[in-house]
Design a protein around this motif. Structure first.
Motif, short mmCIF file in Angstrom:
data_model
loop_
_atom_site.label_atom_id
_atom_site.label_comp_id
_atom_site.label_asym_id
_atom_site.label_seq_id
_atom_site.Cartn_x
_atom_site.Cartn_y
_atom_site.Cartn_z
N CYS A 1 17.92 15.76 -0.57
CA CYS A 1 17.92 14.84 0.53
C CYS A 1 16.51 14.37 0.85
O CYS A 1 16.26 13.21 1.06
N PHE A 2 15.54 15.30 0.90
CA PHE A 2 14.20 14.93 1.33
C PHE A 2 13.41 14.18 0.27
O PHE A 2 12.46 13.50 0.60
N LEU A 3 13.80 14.27 -0.99
CA LEU A 3 13.07 13.54 -2.02
C LEU A 3 13.39 12.06 -1.98
O LEU A 3 12.56 11.23 -2.33
N SER A 4 14.60 11.69 -1.57
CA SER A 4 14.97 10.28 -1.54
C SER A 4 14.75 9.65 -0.18
O SER A 4 14.93 8.45 -0.02
N ARG A 5 14.39 10.43 0.83
CA ARG A 5 14.13 9.92 2.17
C ARG A 5 12.81 10.51 2.65
O ARG A 5 12.72 11.70 2.90
N SER A 6 11.82 9.66 2.78
CA SER A 6 10.49 10.15 3.11
C SER A 6 9.79 9.25 4.11
O SER A 6 9.95 8.04 4.07
N ILE A 7 8.99 9.84 4.95
CA ILE A 7 8.08 9.10 5.82
C ILE A 7 6.85 8.80 4.98
O ILE A 7 6.31 9.67 4.31
N VAL A 8 6.42 7.54 5.00
CA VAL A 8 5.30 7.10 4.19
C VAL A 8 4.17 6.66 5.11
O VAL A 8 4.36 5.79 5.96
N LEU A 9 3.01 7.27 4.97
CA LEU A 9 1.83 6.90 5.74
C LEU A 9 0.76 6.44 4.77
O LEU A 9 0.49 7.10 3.77
N LEU A 10 0.16 5.29 5.06
CA LEU A 10 -0.88 4.73 4.20
C LEU A 10 -1.99 4.21 5.08
O LEU A 10 -1.72 3.51 6.06
N ALA A 11 -3.22 4.56 4.76
CA ALA A 11 -4.35 4.08 5.54
C ALA A 11 -5.51 3.80 4.59
O ALA A 11 -5.63 4.43 3.54
N SER A 12 -6.34 2.83 4.97
CA SER A 12 -7.53 2.54 4.18
C SER A 12 -8.67 2.22 5.12
O SER A 12 -8.48 1.82 6.26
N ARG A 13 -9.85 2.39 4.60
CA ARG A 13 -11.06 2.04 5.32
C ARG A 13 -11.95 1.31 4.33
O ARG A 13 -12.09 1.74 3.20
N GLY A 14 -12.51 0.23 4.74
CA GLY A 14 -13.26 -0.59 3.80
C GLY A 14 -12.29 -1.50 3.07
O GLY A 14 -11.15 -1.66 3.49
N GLN A 15 -12.71 -2.08 2.00
CA GLN A 15 -11.85 -2.99 1.24
C GLN A 15 -11.68 -2.44 -0.17
O GLN A 15 -12.39 -2.85 -1.09
N PRO A 16 -10.74 -1.51 -0.38
CA PRO A 16 -10.54 -0.95 -1.71
C PRO A 16 -10.10 -2.04 -2.70
O PRO A 16 -9.32 -2.93 -2.34
N ALA A 17 -10.62 -1.96 -3.90
CA ALA A 17 -10.23 -2.92 -4.94
C ALA A 17 -8.74 -2.80 -5.20
O ALA A 17 -8.19 -1.72 -5.28
N GLY A 18 -8.07 -3.93 -5.26
CA GLY A 18 -6.65 -3.96 -5.58
C GLY A 18 -5.72 -3.68 -4.42
O GLY A 18 -4.51 -3.57 -4.61
N ILE A 19 -6.23 -3.59 -3.19
CA ILE A 19 -5.36 -3.28 -2.05
C ILE A 19 -4.35 -4.40 -1.81
O ILE A 19 -3.24 -4.14 -1.35
N ALA A 20 -4.70 -5.63 -2.14
CA ALA A 20 -3.77 -6.76 -1.94
C ALA A 20 -2.51 -6.58 -2.78
O ALA A 20 -1.43 -7.02 -2.38
N GLY A 21 -2.61 -5.91 -3.91
CA GLY A 21 -1.45 -5.68 -4.77
C GLY A 21 -0.45 -4.69 -4.21
O GLY A 21 0.68 -4.59 -4.69
N VAL A 22 -0.83 -3.96 -3.19
CA VAL A 22 0.04 -2.96 -2.57
C VAL A 22 1.08 -3.62 -1.66
O VAL A 22 2.15 -3.07 -1.42
#
Length: 105
Positions: A1-22
């Motif tokens: 159950c927990f592998l197919s249902r997850s809370i997703v947290l994403l954070a960045s600081r600065g301008q990482p290369a390729g972030i627009a592709g996310v």
């Protein structure tokens, strides 16, 4: 159950290369549309992977230029029926209490 249902947290600081592709990958996690992440100084994303309806706490916070997003807080209710995960039948075992009992005996 927990592998197919997850809370997703994403954070960045600065301008990482390729972030627009996310951006395209945030939509299945609850983002309303593909976000423009080009030129963003930082971002914070709270999402949910699973088959439940859109959760009200899902959000994307963006900043421009040298601004920082700052501290972010969200209340995320756990063990909801909508998540399609049954609540645990027994409370989880507390390893810390078990070790304390051993140490004191």
């Amino acid at each position: 159950c927990f592998l197919s249902r997850s809370i997703v947290l994403l954070a960045s600081r600065g301008q990482p290369a390729g972030i627009a592709g996310v951006a395209q990958y945030l939509v299945p996690l609850g983002a309303a549309k593909v976000a423009d992440l080009q030129g963003r100084a930082s971002l914070a994303f709270f999402g949910f992977q699973g088959s439940s309806p859109l959760q009200p706490w899902v959000s994307l916070v963006l900043s421009r230029g040298e601004e920082a997003v700052g501290m972010q807080e969200r209340y995320i209710p756990l063990s909801l029926v909508e998540y399609a995960c049954p609540p645990p039948s027994e409370p989880p075992a507390r390893k810390d209490l078990e070790l304390l009992r051993k140490a004191l005996s």
